[in-house]
Design an enzyme around this catalytic site. Structure first.
Site, PDB file in Angstrom:
ATOM      1  N   GLN B 126       0.829  -1.209   0.000  1.00 44.70           N
ATOM      2  CA  GLN B 126       0.000   0.000   0.000  1.00 44.70           C
ATOM      3  C   GLN B 126       0.861   1.254   0.000  1.00 44.70           C
ATOM      4  OE1 GLN B 126      -1.964   0.723   3.751  1.00 44.70           O
ATOM      5  NE2 GLN B 126      -3.616   1.886   2.813  1.00 44.70           N
ATOM      6  N   GLY B 127       0.768   2.050  -1.049  1.00 45.00           N
ATOM      7  CA  GLY B 127       1.577   3.262  -1.148  1.00 45.00           C
ATOM      8  C   GLY B 127       0.740   4.508  -0.977  1.00 45.00           C
ATOM      9  N   TYR B 128       0.420   4.811   0.255  1.00 43.48           N
ATOM     10  CA  TYR B 128      -0.335   6.032   0.552  1.00 43.48           C
ATOM     11  C   TYR B 128       0.589   7.080   1.190  1.00 43.48           C
ATOM     12  CZ  TYR B 128      -5.048   3.927  -0.033  1.00 43.48           C
ATOM     13  OH  TYR B 128      -6.192   3.360  -0.509  1.00 43.48           O
ATOM     14  N   SER B 129       1.145   6.723   2.360  1.00 38.72           N
ATOM     15  CA  SER B 129       1.857   7.725   3.175  1.00 38.72           C
ATOM     16  C   SER B 129       3.139   8.208   2.522  1.00 38.72           C
ATOM     17  CB  SER B 129       2.219   7.133   4.537  1.00 38.72           C
ATOM     18  OG  SER B 129       1.085   6.590   5.145  1.00 38.72           O
ATOM     19  N   GLU B 245     -11.907  -2.299   5.313  1.00 39.08           N
ATOM     20  CA  GLU B 245     -10.919  -2.764   6.286  1.00 39.08           C
ATOM     21  C   GLU B 245     -11.594  -3.208   7.580  1.00 39.08           C
ATOM     22  OE1 GLU B 245      -7.579  -0.154   6.936  1.00 39.08           O
ATOM     23  OE2 GLU B 245      -7.742   0.580   4.903  1.00 39.08           O
ATOM     24  N   SER B 376      -4.372   7.223  12.647  1.00 37.10           N
ATOM     25  CA  SER B 376      -3.970   7.145  14.062  1.00 37.10           C
ATOM     26  C   SER B 376      -5.201   7.241  14.965  1.00 37.10           C
ATOM     27  CB  SER B 376      -3.004   8.283  14.393  1.00 37.10           C
ATOM     28  OG  SER B 376      -3.730   9.495  14.510  1.00 37.10           O
ATOM     29  N   ASN B 377      -5.042   6.849  16.201  1.00 37.33           N
ATOM     30  CA  ASN B 377      -6.188   6.894  17.115  1.00 37.33           C
ATOM     31  C   ASN B 377      -6.672   8.318  17.362  1.00 37.33           C
ATOM     32  OD1 ASN B 377      -5.749   4.176  17.082  1.00 37.33           O
ATOM     33  ND2 ASN B 377      -6.111   3.914  19.281  1.00 37.33           N
ATOM     34  N   GLU B 378      -5.746   9.264  17.286  1.00 31.85           N
ATOM     35  CA  GLU B 378      -6.178  10.658  17.432  1.00 31.85           C
ATOM     36  C   GLU B 378      -7.083  11.035  16.254  1.00 31.85           C
ATOM     37  OE1 GLU B 378      -2.996   9.642  17.850  1.00 31.85           O
ATOM     38  OE2 GLU B 378      -2.885   9.911  20.022  1.00 31.85           O
TER      39      GLU B 378
HETATM   40  C1  LIG Z   1       4.261  -0.005  11.260  1.00 31.92           C
HETATM   41  C2  LIG Z   1       3.634   0.908  10.268  1.00 31.92           C
HETATM   42  C3  LIG Z   1       3.223   0.409   9.050  1.00 31.92           C
HETATM   43  C4  LIG Z   1       2.665   1.258   8.089  1.00 31.92           C
HETATM   44  N1  LIG Z   1       2.336   0.747   6.871  1.00 31.92           N
HETATM   45  C5  LIG Z   1       1.908   1.597   5.893  1.00 31.92           C
HETATM   46  C6  LIG Z   1       1.689   1.130   4.570  1.00 31.92           C
HETATM   47  O1  LIG Z   1       1.844  -0.057   4.269  1.00 31.92           O
HETATM   48  N2  LIG Z   1       1.337   2.025   3.632  1.00 31.92           N
HETATM   49  C7  LIG Z   1       1.132   3.337   3.905  1.00 31.92           C
HETATM   50  O2  LIG Z   1       0.787   4.085   3.018  1.00 31.92           O
HETATM   51  N3  LIG Z   1       1.337   3.821   5.161  1.00 31.92           N
HETATM   52  C8  LIG Z   1       1.723   2.974   6.154  1.00 31.92           C
HETATM   53  N4  LIG Z   1       1.962   3.463   7.433  1.00 31.92           N
HETATM   54  C9  LIG Z   1       1.864   4.911   7.658  1.00 31.92           C
HETATM   55  C10 LIG Z   1       0.772   5.349   8.583  1.00 31.92           C
HETATM   56  O3  LIG Z   1      -0.444   5.321   7.958  1.00 31.92           O
HETATM   57  C11 LIG Z   1       1.163   6.738   9.128  1.00 31.92           C
HETATM   58  O4  LIG Z   1       2.233   6.554  10.002  1.00 31.92           O
HETATM   59  C12 LIG Z   1       0.039   7.417   9.836  1.00 31.92           C
HETATM   60  O5  LIG Z   1      -0.906   7.849   8.930  1.00 31.92           O
HETATM   61  C13 LIG Z   1       0.501   8.621  10.676  1.00 31.92           C
HETATM   62  O6  LIG Z   1       1.244   9.508   9.910  1.00 31.92           O
HETATM   63  P1  LIG Z   1       2.661  10.043  10.389  1.00 31.92           P
HETATM   64  O7  LIG Z   1       3.473   8.881  10.748  1.00 31.92           O
HETATM   65  O8  LIG Z   1       3.176  10.954   9.367  1.00 31.92           O
HETATM   66  O9  LIG Z   1       2.367  10.835  11.719  1.00 31.92           O
HETATM   67  P2  LIG Z   1       1.802  12.323  11.829  1.00 31.92           P
HETATM   68  O10 LIG Z   1       0.635  12.465  10.959  1.00 31.92           O
HETATM   69  O11 LIG Z   1       2.918  13.268  11.694  1.00 31.92           O
HETATM   70  O12 LIG Z   1       1.286  12.322  13.317  1.00 31.92           O
HETATM   71  C14 LIG Z   1       2.090  12.582  14.455  1.00 31.92           C
HETATM   72  C15 LIG Z   1       1.182  12.617  15.657  1.00 31.92           C
HETATM   73  O13 LIG Z   1       0.262  13.683  15.532  1.00 31.92           O
HETATM   74  C16 LIG Z   1      -1.063  13.224  15.670  1.00 31.92           C
HETATM   75  N5  LIG Z   1      -1.949  14.039  14.847  1.00 31.92           N
HETATM   76  C17 LIG Z   1      -1.806  14.339  13.528  1.00 31.92           C
HETATM   77  N6  LIG Z   1      -2.826  15.097  13.121  1.00 31.92           N
HETATM   78  C18 LIG Z   1      -3.646  15.295  14.178  1.00 31.92           C
HETATM   79  C19 LIG Z   1      -4.870  15.996  14.389  1.00 31.92           C
HETATM   80  N7  LIG Z   1      -5.461  16.638  13.408  1.00 31.92           N
HETATM   81  N8  LIG Z   1      -5.424  15.960  15.609  1.00 31.92           N
HETATM   82  C20 LIG Z   1      -4.832  15.305  16.631  1.00 31.92           C
HETATM   83  N9  LIG Z   1      -3.667  14.619  16.486  1.00 31.92           N
HETATM   84  C21 LIG Z   1      -3.086  14.610  15.279  1.00 31.92           C
HETATM   85  C22 LIG Z   1      -1.004  11.806  15.220  1.00 31.92           C
HETATM   86  O14 LIG Z   1      -2.073  11.060  15.744  1.00 31.92           O
HETATM   87  C23 LIG Z   1       0.330  11.359  15.791  1.00 31.92           C
HETATM   88  O15 LIG Z   1       0.198  11.033  17.124  1.00 31.92           O
HETATM   89  C24 LIG Z   1       2.502   2.622   8.386  1.00 31.92           C
HETATM   90  C25 LIG Z   1       2.885   3.116   9.628  1.00 31.92           C
HETATM   91  C26 LIG Z   1       3.450   2.284  10.562  1.00 31.92           C
HETATM   92  C27 LIG Z   1       3.865   2.861  11.871  1.00 31.92           C
END
Ligand SMILES: Cc1cc2nc3c(=O)[nH]c(=O)nc-3n(C[C@H](O)[C@H](O)[C@H](O)COP(=O)(O)OP(=O)(O)OC[C@H]3O[C@@H](n4cnc5c(N)ncnc54)[C@H](O)[C@@H]3O)c2cc1C
Lengths: 369, 394
Positions: B126-129, B245, B376-378
């Site tokens: 999955q290539g989203y992030s 999902e 994320s849970n937030e």
């Molecule tokens: C083990 C693992 C596997 C993954 N696998 C994939 C994958 O296969 N493909 C893919 O595309 N992605 C994948 N991801 C990416 C995942 O979806 C992102 O890590 C996630 O969306 C959070 O983004 P970030 O890491 O940039 O954190 P950030 O978005 O920078 O968040 C940092 C913190 O800020 C909080 N935050 C952000 N915005 C808000 C808000 N508006 N209100 C309150 N709190 C907020 C977040 O909850 C978090 O605690 C994976 C991540 C992990 C850890």
């Protein structure tokens, strides 16, 4: 009541903080994870030369005659960069010798320790013995040559590199402590989650009679474990503070949705919860380090259990939330927050976990209605 | 209201249980018995066995290769697989891109991709992030430009791409229009991982395993026929995918295995001459967690049953995600607590701790990610609060 550090203590703190920042940053700990020994003997020796190893040991034994608070000052700084040298391990074993040894024994075994020439560690944990001192299986029997020790010790911290082990063993109905040269036991080095090393130890050895520490072993052991718990509190507070600082920095730099994530009130409140736990951690660390020297058992145990249970619960919360607020990067090995996370969890286990300390708290006379 | 199983359901449960016992190769069964860590190859082997049986995609419609089981039988199947400790399957094909193609793909795409997902012949990621597009996914930048010759040319980077190093294909959200509101310029593309210019660099998680990658795209050519749905319509589809999902997101299966493992560890751990599992405190702690999980299981049943009736999803999946990820983390934490000093274990190989405990510390660390990924849970709380309060957030 006075919770200020003395001028001397402030000086120690400054010196240690500078040393740690310059010589032992967390990048070095990262390297040490892959090192065969896992720390540097030279640096350890330097700690002896700087007077840190003997800081909370009696002068007669080569120490500086300070209190546990002095050692806690060092440990707190070590927590900020996760210093790999077995300072706490050696301290706990040395204090066991203080608690149980005669003056002559203290002099013999602690002199080289204080100078940084010999590394000591406590060999106590076994399968079947959970926390505390009940359930010990290793046996000591008197024979012609002295005492024969038979048993298995697990997760002897820094045991792979230590020169001498303070071994706990059942002797008749009681417990005795023995100082055993590491060269006389079979050791297997193992890696621990927090990037350090320990040893699994097989004991089948006869040691000279003067290797048996003469005081009450059970009492000394129990005090040494309290010292260990207090050491965990001091280092744990250093970790909490650092993890909080890193997180606050991250909240102020990372941007999502076009703003710093620290502007989201949900995260501000979380950071506040972390801060509150960290401040309580500081109080707990102070409580533990002051009471570690308390001779009244019930009073000491109540304080140590209070501190260890509360600080490690709060500490876990802080490192878990620190990881959470870092997002994906927080669960990469590349980022330092995971190193603090792991060490905090190890500290939670060592010298009694939260359920152990809660239970002990309920068993003290002070808990009576 | 009825929660009873018909005689037919009971017979089906027996059939599934018997089949698993026979079909699981002995080496996998041995690992399952100690809750070992299955490698990618092992889980693909199991994938193929389930495929041969026709049970690989119970949630897919019959026309595209689903087994046509009713919702109760699907519960039974997944419960039995979970009880047997069967390997977890890669979700990216079966639960993500597959259902998305079923809903939005054209005939050529479904014919090309679905059979190979089912057969386990093509593995997906999955290539989203992206580094700067995590929670704020819509700000993603990976560019896809029309080369006027029937292709998109891709330039940019994805990150946290789970198991990209094993994947044959990647489904991507890409920027096809940088000049409009950010959600409106995103498209959904399928790219062959073997294309020139794609590079997946694995890196270590805190669990000590290389579970995800940074995935780079440099002038990668993707034929236009790999665009799913309308150009610039990727965002809506990606959001719809979240609904698919749901069957997984609660992680009920993972958590119940994790809790069973806690009990097994506690039964084998001796504390002062008695198994730790006899300690009333320990029993109560495990029970509390199991009760939480049973609550979640029921919640999950309700969500799945409602979805199977075609009811529009509300905030259910966010509730499941929140509670499910927390329970999973708590069950690994409890396993660590029960292990006592053995929780210090770190990749020492066989023999240092009992086999059933070996992977716990690594999984405990890695599982901190469950409250971060998949929204994320937030972010889930933001979604629920929008539903609950209907007020603008700050
Ligand atoms: C083990 C693992 C596997 C993954 N696998 C994939 C994958 O296969 N493909 C893919 O595309 N992605 C994948 N991801 C990416 C995942 O979806 C992102 O890590 C996630 O969306 C959070 O983004 P970030 O890491 O940039 O954190 P950030 O978005 O920078 O968040 C940092 C913190 O800020 C909080 N935050 C952000 N915005 C808000 C808000 N508006 N209100 C309150 N709190 C907020 C977040 O909850 C978090 O605690 C994976 C991540 C992990 C850890």
């Amino acid at each position: 009541m006075d919770f200020e550090l003395s001028e001397d203590q402030k000086m120690i703190r400054r010196t240690v903080a500078d040393f740690v920042k310059k010589e032992l940053p967390v990048t070095r700990m990262r390297k040490m994870r892959d090192d065969e020994t896992g720390f540097s003997r030279e640096v350890y020796q330097q700690m002896g030369e700087l007077g840190w190893l003997g800081i909370a040991l009696p002068e007669a034994a080569g120490g500086f005659g300070g209190s546990f608070v002095d050692a806690a000052i060092v440990l707190e700084q070590f927590g900020t960069t996760l210093v790999s040298e077995p300072f706490a391990e050696s301290l706990v074993a040395a204090r066991a010798i203080v608690h149980a040894g005669t003056e002559a024994q203290q002099e013999t075994f602690l002199g080289p320790h204080c100078a940084g020439e010999k590394i000591l560690t406590l060999a106590h944990v076994e399968n079947g013995l959970r926390y505390g001192i009940d359930g010990l299986q290793t046996r000591a029997e008197k024979n012609d040559g002295g005492y024969r020790l038979v048993g298995q010790k697990r997760w002897v911290l820094a045991g792979h590199a230590a020169d001498q082990l303070v071994v706990s063993a059942r002797e008749g109905d009681g417990i005795a402590l023995f100082v055993v040269d590491a060269s006389e036991v079979t050791r297997k080095a193992v890696a621990t989650m927090d990037g350090r090393k320990a040893a699994m130890v097989e004991l089948d050895v006869t040691v000279a009679a003067d290797r048996r520490l003469e005081g009450d072993g059970a009492h000394a052991l129990s005090r040494a474990l309290d010292d260990g718990a207090a050491a965990c509190c001091a280092e744990g507070y250093g970790i909490m503070k650092t993890a909080l600082d890193m997180t606050v920095d991250y909240l102020k730099t990372r941007e999502q949705f076009g703003v710093k994530i620290g502007t989201f009130q949900a995260l501000q409140h979380r950071a506040v919860d972390m801060f509150v736990e960290t401040e309580l951690g500081k109080s707990m660390s102070i409580l533990a380090s002051i009471r570690a020297d308390e001779v009244d058992d019930a009073e000491r145990q109540r304080a140590i259990s209070t501190a260890k249970a509360q600080l490690t619960t709060g500490g876990k919360f802080v490192v878990q939330q620190a990881t959470q607020l870092h997002g994906g990067i927080g669960v990469t090995d590349e980022h330092d927050i995971g190193l603090y996370f792991k060490r905090m969890h190890a500290l939670q286990v060592l010298y009694g976990d939260e359920p152990f300390h809660v239970r002990r708290f309920t068993e003290l006379p002070s808990f009576a209605a | 209201m009825d929660m009873s199983f018909s005689p037919e359901d009971i017979a089906f449960r027996k059939e599934v249980r018997g089949w698993i016992a026979e079909a699981m190769p002995s080496d996998l069964a041995a690992k399952a018995a100690v809750d070992g860590n299955f490698s990618h190859d092992e889980s693909m082997r199991w994938h193929k066995i389930l495929y041969e049986k026709g049970w690989i995609a119970p949630h897919w419609p019959k026309e595209v290769g689903g087994p046509g089981l009713d919702v109760t039988k699907r519960f039974i199947l997944s419960e039995e697989l979970e009880l047997a400790g069967a390997p977890q399957l890669s979700p990216f094909g079966l639960h993500m891109v597959g259902p998305l193609l079923i809903q939005f793909g054209n005939d050529a795409q479904t014919a090309r991709f679905l059979p190979k997902i089912l057969a386990g012949e093509e593995v997906w990621c999955q290539g989203y992030s992206e580094p700067n597009a995590g929670s704020d996914l819509a700000s993603l930048k990976l560019r896809a430009e029309d080369d006027g010759d029937g292709n998109f040319i891709l330039n940019g980077q994805k990150t946290w791409t789970t198991y990209a190093q094993y994947a044959d294909w990647i489904f991507l959200l890409v920027r096809t229009d940088p000049d409009v509101k950010k959600q409106a310029g995103i498209s959904f593309l399928l790219a062959d991982m073997k294309s020139d210019g794609v590079e997946a660099k694995p890196f270590l998680t805190t669990g000590g395993t290389p579970a995800f990658c940074e995935t780079f795209f440099e002038n990668v050519k993707v034929p236009k026929e790999n665009l799913v749905g309308p150009l610039n319509g990727g965002w809506t589809m990606a959001k719809a995918l979240l609904g698919h999902e749901r069957t997984l997101i609660a992680a009920v299966g993972l958590s119940s295995r994790a809790i069973r493992r806690v009990k097994r560890i506690a039964a084998e751990t001796e504390a002062n001459g008695r198994p730790l599992l006899e300690d009333p405190d320990v029993r109560a702690r495990i029970a509390r967690l199991e009760i939480k999980l049973e609550g979640l299981r029921m919640q999950n049943y309700r969500a799945l049953a409602s979805a199977s009736l075609g009811h529009a999803p509300g905030p259910e999946s966010s509730i499941l995600k929140l509670r499910g990820s927390e329970i999973l983390q708590q069950s690994l934490e409890l396993a660590m607590d029960v292990m006592g000093h053995n929780s210090l274990e770190w990749f020492n190989g066989e023999g240092t701790v009992p086999a059933i405990e070996r992977w716990v510390p690594s999984a405990f660390n890695y599982t901190r990610a469950t409250t971060i990924y998949g929204g994320s849970n937030e972010i889930q709380k933001n979604i629920i609060s929008k539903f609950l309060l209907g007020l603008p957030t700050k």
